[in-house]
Every structure is written in C-alpha cells, then in structure tokens.
Write an enzyme that holds these catalytic residues in place. Structure first.
Site, PDB file in Angstrom:
ATOM      1  N   HIS A  95      -1.395   0.142   1.054  1.00  0.00           N
ATOM      2  CA  HIS A  95      -2.301   0.927   1.004  1.00  0.00           C
ATOM      3  C   HIS A  95      -3.010   2.028  -0.196  1.00  0.00           C
ATOM      4  O   HIS A  95      -2.153   1.155  -1.063  1.00  0.00           O
ATOM      5  CB  HIS A  95      -1.186   3.155   0.883  1.00  0.00           C
ATOM      6  CG  HIS A  95      -2.201   3.875   1.174  1.00  0.00           C
ATOM      7  ND1 HIS A  95      -2.806   4.473   2.344  1.00  0.00           N
ATOM      8  CD2 HIS A  95      -2.694   5.166   0.253  1.00  0.00           C
ATOM      9  CE1 HIS A  95      -3.359   5.426   1.680  1.00  0.00           C
ATOM     10  NE2 HIS A  95      -3.472   6.201   0.776  1.00  0.00           N
ATOM     11  N   SER A  96      -4.805   2.119  -0.008  1.00  0.00           N
ATOM     12  CA  SER A  96      -5.068   1.797  -0.977  1.00  0.00           C
ATOM     13  C   SER A  96      -5.428   0.377  -1.606  1.00  0.00           C
ATOM     14  O   SER A  96      -5.575  -0.704  -1.017  1.00  0.00           O
ATOM     15  CB  SER A  96      -5.491   3.034  -1.608  1.00  0.00           C
ATOM     16  OG  SER A  96      -6.552   3.158  -2.178  1.00  0.00           O
ATOM     17  N   MET A  97      -5.167  -0.034  -3.040  1.00  0.00           N
ATOM     18  CA  MET A  97      -5.666  -1.167  -3.475  1.00  0.00           C
ATOM     19  C   MET A  97      -4.426  -1.799  -2.955  1.00  0.00           C
ATOM     20  O   MET A  97      -4.483  -2.603  -2.978  1.00  0.00           O
ATOM     21  CB  MET A  97      -5.317  -0.950  -5.110  1.00  0.00           C
ATOM     22  CG  MET A  97      -5.380  -2.056  -5.806  1.00  0.00           C
ATOM     23  SD  MET A  97      -4.098  -2.085  -7.226  1.00  0.00           S
ATOM     24  CE  MET A  97      -2.795  -2.517  -6.795  1.00  0.00           C
ATOM     25  N   SER A 122      -4.199   0.584   5.057  1.00  0.00           N
ATOM     26  CA  SER A 122      -4.255   2.195   5.040  1.00  0.00           C
ATOM     27  C   SER A 122      -4.543   2.692   4.051  1.00  0.00           C
ATOM     28  O   SER A 122      -4.896   1.709   2.928  1.00  0.00           O
ATOM     29  CB  SER A 122      -2.903   2.288   4.783  1.00  0.00           C
ATOM     30  OG  SER A 122      -3.069   3.685   4.735  1.00  0.00           O
TER      31      SER A 122
END
Length: 252
Positions: A95-97, A122
């Site tokens: 998720h994200s980074m 994500s």
C-alpha cells in the site's frame, strides 16, 4: 499493538499463523507505517492465505535498528528475506510506498527465476510517475499536516507530542526513500497485477492507478473502492472481500 505476532525473522510478523494456507501473502506497509497496520487484514484473510507482514527497520520493536532511506537498498534487503519464504506460492501486497517497494522486490525475485502468483498495488501511482512534493524535506509541522490530510493516523494521535516524537522520524525516512526513488525504464513483471485505489484519494487518481497495467505482461485488473488514500480504513469489507476472492482464485 493489537495482538502478539510470531516473528519468523527480524523482518516478518505473522499475526494469525496457519499451516494449511494454499498461498502466502506478504504485506508491505505504507510510508511511516508498521506491521501492526495489517493486523485486521491478516485476521480477515487468514482463512485463505498465510499472511506475513514486513516490519521495516526503525519502528515499534525494531526502533533501535537504523532506518533504510534508499528504496533500492530496502528492496535488496526484503528480497533476501523473501528467498526463504518460497515454500508456498507467493503474492505481494503493498500500500502506498509499500506498493513501489513490492514492485521492486517482485522484479528482483522474477529476475532470479521466482514465479510469483500475483502482486497487489494499492493506493499508489505507477512506478515511473514522479510528483516532486519533497515532503521529506518539509518542516515537522508541514510533514504532520501532510500525514493528517491522508488520514493514515487517528486524528488525535498526531496532536500528542510524545507520539509525534516516536513516529515522525519513520515518516521522514520513508518519504525520503519514496521521493528519491526512480524507476528503471524497461522493468516489468510477468505475474498478474491488481491495482486498488480509493475514489477520493488525493494522492492517486483512478487514471493514474490504471497505468500499473503497463508494468506487467501478465493479467491486469483495477478496482476502485469508496474512500480516500486509506480506503481500507474507511470501508474495509469490500476491498478485503476483493483481495480474498482473488487469493482464492490464485490458490485454485
């Protein structure tokens, strides 16, 4: 922290160990995040996968371990850890980074001949998309404001100076790794890739999320859910059900 995880290495936490799972899901936290963020995800998916969560250096029980502030160095370290986790079909979820990191780890594993079952990206723009925000060089107050805007931490938590002093270094370190990362042209996966995003995410639009399809020669699918950057927090049932169904399909 919700629950006491089983440690299989300094890097990996298992909140809900299960020996009968047909597939292994390795979860990569977001910038500033820690393994405990994925506790509810692990609980929800424990019937369909052996869920393992990465614990990056410098936070929670690894708070005395030096941060790794370079994405390539971080990816190399995680890849080395996951070489010992190949006794089950392997799926990566970031998720994200964490999505960028998962992509780099997936690319390394595939170059070594590992056949991944899938990757989930994500809440993240595709790897070559660069937005020069320079959050990691911002003042403490500006960094806290940025994190609050994304709603990744409880609204009141970052108003507590003691909490801020504990978590701010991890946020700054991870943002430095994420913002100095540069995609190597030509790097693509062969495994199925699933992109997930929120319909009100200020960091990534559905159009930007769809660009992940250019980074695999395998199956690509994108799903948009209600919510912002942390749409798993706001309305977790639908995204968790989506991931569970995809994992079940992969296992079958």
């Amino acid at each position: 922290m919700a629950g006491s995880p089983v440690e299989t290495s300094a890097w990996i936490r298992r909140f809900h160990p299960g020996s009968a799972a047909p597939v292994r899901l390795v979860c990569f936290p977001h910038a500033g995040g820690s393994a405990s963020y994925y506790f509810p995800v692990s609980k929800a998916l424990s019937s369909v996968a052996d869920v393992q969560v990465l614990q990056y250096p410098g936070r929670q029980d690894r708070r005395t371990t030096p941060f790794i502030e370079d994405m390539d160095e971080l990816a190399d370290a995680v890849t080395a850890v996951l070489r010992d986790q190949l006794d089950l079909p392997l799926v990566l979820f970031g998720h994200s980074m964490g999505a960028t990191l998962a992509f780099e780890v997936a690319a390394r594993l595939e170059r070594e001949g590992v056949e991944l079952s899938a990757m989930f990206a994500s809440g993240r723009r595709a790897p070559a998309s660069v937005v020069d925000e320079q959050v990691h060089t911002a003042s403490d107050a500006q960094l806290i404001t940025h994190v609050k805007k994304l709603s990744g931490t409880g609204a009141g938590a970052l108003d507590d100076p003691d909490i801020v002093s504990m978590v701010l270094p991890a946020f700054r370190s991870d943002y430095r790794a994420a913002e100095t990362y540069r995609y190597r042209p030509g790097t693509r996966l062969t495994c199925p890739l699933y992109a997930l995003t929120g319909d009100d995410d200020p960091q990534v639009s559905p159009a930007e999320a769809r660009e992940w399809g250019e980074y695999t020669s395998g199956r690509f699918e994108m799903e948009v859910f209600e919510g912002g950057h942390f749409f798993f927090n706001a309305a977790p049932d639908k995204p968790l059900d989506y991931v569970a169904r995809r994992l079940a399909d992969l296992a079958a």
